[in-house]
Design an enzyme around this catalytic site. Structure first.
Site, PDB file in Angstrom:
ATOM      1  N   GLY A  15       0.834  -1.212   0.000  1.00 32.11           N
ATOM      2  CA  GLY A  15       0.000   0.000   0.000  1.00 32.11           C
ATOM      3  C   GLY A  15       0.866   1.258   0.000  1.00 32.11           C
ATOM      4  O   GLY A  15       2.100   1.188   0.015  1.00 32.11           O
ATOM      5  N   ALA A  90      -0.401  -3.458   8.194  1.00 35.88           N
ATOM      6  CA  ALA A  90      -1.514  -3.971   7.378  1.00 35.88           C
ATOM      7  C   ALA A  90      -2.842  -3.459   7.925  1.00 35.88           C
ATOM      8  O   ALA A  90      -3.093  -3.521   9.127  1.00 35.88           O
ATOM      9  CB  ALA A  90      -1.503  -5.502   7.388  1.00 35.88           C
ATOM     10  N   ASP A  95     -16.009   0.905   5.720  1.00 32.53           N
ATOM     11  CA  ASP A  95     -16.752   1.989   6.359  1.00 32.53           C
ATOM     12  C   ASP A  95     -18.263   1.851   6.152  1.00 32.53           C
ATOM     13  O   ASP A  95     -18.724   1.428   5.092  1.00 32.53           O
ATOM     14  CB  ASP A  95     -16.310   3.344   5.788  1.00 32.53           C
ATOM     15  N   GLN A 151     -16.926   4.513  11.104  1.00 37.29           N
ATOM     16  CA  GLN A 151     -15.756   3.654  11.321  1.00 37.29           C
ATOM     17  C   GLN A 151     -15.741   2.988  12.696  1.00 37.29           C
ATOM     18  O   GLN A 151     -14.683   2.898  13.341  1.00 37.29           O
ATOM     19  CB  GLN A 151     -14.465   4.464  11.132  1.00 37.29           C
ATOM     20  N   TYR A 154     -13.205   0.137  12.446  1.00 39.19           N
ATOM     21  CA  TYR A 154     -11.828   0.623  12.256  1.00 39.19           C
ATOM     22  C   TYR A 154     -11.328   1.349  13.512  1.00 39.19           C
ATOM     23  O   TYR A 154     -10.215   1.119  13.972  1.00 39.19           O
ATOM     24  CB  TYR A 154     -11.830   1.555  11.046  1.00 39.19           C
ATOM     25  N   LYS A 158      -8.167   0.233  15.757  1.00 36.13           N
ATOM     26  CA  LYS A 158      -7.022   1.149  15.856  1.00 36.13           C
ATOM     27  C   LYS A 158      -6.788   1.594  17.300  1.00 36.13           C
ATOM     28  O   LYS A 158      -5.640   1.771  17.721  1.00 36.13           O
ATOM     29  CB  LYS A 158      -7.221   2.353  14.927  1.00 36.13           C
ATOM     30  N   GLY A 185      -2.970  10.818  10.564  1.00 32.59           N
ATOM     31  CA  GLY A 185      -4.263  11.370  10.178  1.00 32.59           C
ATOM     32  C   GLY A 185      -4.535  10.980   8.737  1.00 32.59           C
ATOM     33  O   GLY A 185      -4.212   9.864   8.302  1.00 32.59           O
TER      34      GLY A 185
HETATM   35  N1  CAA Z   1     -20.971  13.311  10.024  1.00 34.66           N
HETATM   36  C1  CAA Z   1     -22.273  13.457  10.264  1.00 34.66           C
HETATM   37  N2  CAA Z   1     -23.237  12.906   9.524  1.00 34.66           N
HETATM   38  C2  CAA Z   1     -22.844  12.182   8.475  1.00 34.66           C
HETATM   39  C3  CAA Z   1     -21.499  11.977   8.157  1.00 34.66           C
HETATM   40  C4  CAA Z   1     -20.548  12.600   8.985  1.00 34.66           C
HETATM   41  N3  CAA Z   1     -19.233  12.474   8.764  1.00 34.66           N
HETATM   42  N4  CAA Z   1     -21.418  11.181   7.075  1.00 34.66           N
HETATM   43  C5  CAA Z   1     -22.692  10.900   6.719  1.00 34.66           C
HETATM   44  N5  CAA Z   1     -23.534  11.526   7.538  1.00 34.66           N
HETATM   45  C6  CAA Z   1     -24.984  11.519   7.500  1.00 34.66           C
HETATM   46  C7  CAA Z   1     -25.487  12.133   6.210  1.00 34.66           C
HETATM   47  O1  CAA Z   1     -25.541  13.517   6.333  1.00 34.66           O
HETATM   48  C8  CAA Z   1     -26.855  11.522   6.114  1.00 34.66           C
HETATM   49  O2  CAA Z   1     -27.723  12.155   7.021  1.00 34.66           O
HETATM   50  P1  CAA Z   1     -29.287  12.256   6.748  1.00 34.66           P
HETATM   51  O3  CAA Z   1     -29.779  10.838   6.625  1.00 34.66           O
HETATM   52  O4  CAA Z   1     -29.831  12.986   7.941  1.00 34.66           O
HETATM   53  O5  CAA Z   1     -29.399  13.020   5.466  1.00 34.66           O
HETATM   54  C9  CAA Z   1     -26.600  10.141   6.612  1.00 34.66           C
HETATM   55  O6  CAA Z   1     -25.447  10.181   7.461  1.00 34.66           O
HETATM   56  C10 CAA Z   1     -26.321   9.237   5.452  1.00 34.66           C
HETATM   57  O7  CAA Z   1     -26.164   7.977   5.973  1.00 34.66           O
HETATM   58  P2  CAA Z   1     -25.597   6.828   5.097  1.00 34.66           P
HETATM   59  O8  CAA Z   1     -25.388   5.647   5.966  1.00 34.66           O
HETATM   60  O9  CAA Z   1     -26.435   6.628   3.858  1.00 34.66           O
HETATM   61  O10 CAA Z   1     -24.190   7.490   4.726  1.00 34.66           O
HETATM   62  P3  CAA Z   1     -23.326   7.310   3.446  1.00 34.66           P
HETATM   63  O11 CAA Z   1     -23.389   5.902   2.959  1.00 34.66           O
HETATM   64  O12 CAA Z   1     -23.580   8.410   2.501  1.00 34.66           O
HETATM   65  O13 CAA Z   1     -21.899   7.577   4.096  1.00 34.66           O
HETATM   66  C11 CAA Z   1     -19.948   6.779   5.111  1.00 34.66           C
HETATM   67  C12 CAA Z   1     -21.453   6.842   5.212  1.00 34.66           C
HETATM   68  C13 CAA Z   1     -19.535   5.896   3.904  1.00 34.66           C
HETATM   69  C14 CAA Z   1     -19.402   6.199   6.371  1.00 34.66           C
HETATM   70  C15 CAA Z   1     -19.433   8.222   4.898  1.00 34.66           C
HETATM   71  O14 CAA Z   1     -19.878   9.004   5.968  1.00 34.66           O
HETATM   72  C16 CAA Z   1     -17.946   8.325   4.814  1.00 34.66           C
HETATM   73  O15 CAA Z   1     -17.295   7.884   3.866  1.00 34.66           O
HETATM   74  N6  CAA Z   1     -17.369   8.917   5.841  1.00 34.66           N
HETATM   75  C17 CAA Z   1     -15.923   9.069   5.930  1.00 34.66           C
HETATM   76  C18 CAA Z   1     -15.355   7.876   6.616  1.00 34.66           C
HETATM   77  C19 CAA Z   1     -13.880   8.082   6.750  1.00 34.66           C
HETATM   78  O16 CAA Z   1     -13.378   9.131   7.114  1.00 34.66           O
HETATM   79  N7  CAA Z   1     -13.133   7.040   6.437  1.00 34.66           N
HETATM   80  C20 CAA Z   1     -11.693   7.134   6.504  1.00 34.66           C
HETATM   81  C21 CAA Z   1     -11.117   6.149   5.529  1.00 34.66           C
HETATM   82  S1  CAA Z   1      -9.372   6.393   5.347  1.00 34.66           S
HETATM   83  C22 CAA Z   1      -8.760   5.866   6.798  1.00 34.66           C
HETATM   84  O17 CAA Z   1      -9.418   5.275   7.614  1.00 34.66           O
HETATM   85  C23 CAA Z   1      -7.317   6.158   7.035  1.00 34.66           C
HETATM   86  C24 CAA Z   1      -7.135   6.779   8.368  1.00 34.66           C
HETATM   87  O18 CAA Z   1      -6.705   6.096   9.292  1.00 34.66           O
HETATM   88  C25 CAA Z   1      -7.422   8.195   8.548  1.00 34.66           C
END
Ligand code: CAA
Length: 247
Positions: A15, A90, A95, A151, A154, A158, A185
């Site tokens: 990765g 790893a 999510d 998460q 996750y 972590k 981060g």
């Molecule tokens: N905060 C608050 N509300 C949130 C939100 C957030 N961050 N994300 C989604 N929502 C809300 C939406 O506004 C929506 O609200 P309403 O129903 O009231 O309109 C609702 O949640 C949508 O729900 P869904 O379950 O349908 O959400 P989705 O499928 O569109 O998204 C998710 C869910 C995929 C988890 C998305 O929020 C996302 O991708 N979030 C980021 C996750 C993230 O940061 N992952 C990091 C990956 S990289 C990594 O992990 C490396 C590291 O160590 C940093």
């Protein structure tokens, strides 16, 4: 290039973060081992690394499987020598809101991100104790320190990594073995770029430095913690997050 006699194993090396770590550690003079599950992908990665002037030794090993890791460590020891430095890097994401999270997505993340830490560390720790030298570096996440919408799996894994770090650090300190956590981060890796843009943009807006981190910035910290000079640092958790989470 500097040189030293240590052998380092980086898990999840193909990765973005792992590749940067292997590149930096090779430049530091380490002999670098990496595990793989998909031979074709690992061969292509090894070749690309070689083209970039980085020699990595690849070994078949599934970090979620205790026996598989045991066989891999034995093979590394027979081929290169004992593992002095283990970087538990790893990790995967699956999510989704907890109210919709499947058992499969929970288990996949816990086994790859946390059980792997047991599996790999357990197979190298006694050798490190016997040789009176070792470094275990656990790559956690800002989202283990603070939580992140979507998460639960996750963040739990972590956060668990650092609990493990603190205890193992106490148990092996007197044998010259250090155990530390790095909590990156949002770094510009495929894992982060896979987050839907609207969510990613909202996250970047929360980072005071105003950008994603670079993989080389995390690799530099790994190199520092692996060094002989870091022998008084153990049980620590290093944040590297552009100021996104300060506490
Ligand atoms: N905060 C608050 N509300 C949130 C939100 C957030 N961050 N994300 C989604 N929502 C809300 C939406 O506004 C929506 O609200 P309403 O129903 O009231 O309109 C609702 O949640 C949508 O729900 P869904 O379950 O349908 O959400 P989705 O499928 O569109 O998204 C998710 C869910 C995929 C988890 C998305 O929020 C996302 O991708 N979030 C980021 C996750 C993230 O940061 N992952 C990091 C990956 S990289 C990594 O992990 C490396 C590291 O160590 C940093």
């Amino acid at each position: 290039m500097e040189s030293n006699n240590h052998i380092v194993l980086v898990t999840g090396a193909t990765g973005g973060l792992g590749t940067a770590m292997c590149t930096k550690l090779f430049a530091d003079g380490y002999r670098v081992a990496a595990n793989y599950r998909n031979k074709e992908k690992a061969d292509a990665w090894q070749k690309k690394m070689k083209d970039d002037g980085v020699e990595v030794h690849i070994f078949d090993g599934d970090v979620t499987n205790y026996e598989s890791v045991g066989k891999m460590i034995a093979e590394i020891e027979a081929t290169l020598g004992p593992v002095d430095i283990l970087v538990n890097n790893a990790g995967i994401t699956r999510d989704g809101r907890f109210s919709k999270m499947s058992l499969e997505d929970w288990n996949a993340v816990i086994s790859t991100n946390l059980d792997s830490v047991f599996n790999c560390s357990r197979h190298v720790i006694n050798g490190m104790i016997d040789r009176k030298f070792g470094r275990i570096i656990n790559i956690s996440s800002v989202n283990g320190q603070r939580g992140q919408f979507g998460q639960a799996n996750y963040s739990a894994a972590k956060a668990g990594m650092h609990g493990f770090t603190k205890t193992l650090a106490m148990e092996v300190a007197k044998y010259g073995v250090t155990v530390n956590t790095i909590s990156p981060g949002y770094i510009g890796t495929d894992m982060v770029m896979a987050v839907e843009q609207k969510y990613r943009d909202a996250i970047v807006a929360q980072i005071p430095v105003g950008r994603l981190g670079g993989t080389h910035e995390v690799a530099h910290l790994v190199s520092f913690l692996a060094s002989d000079e870091a022998s008084f640092i153990t049980g620590a958790n290093y944040s590297i997050n552009g100021g996104q989470h300060v506490y």
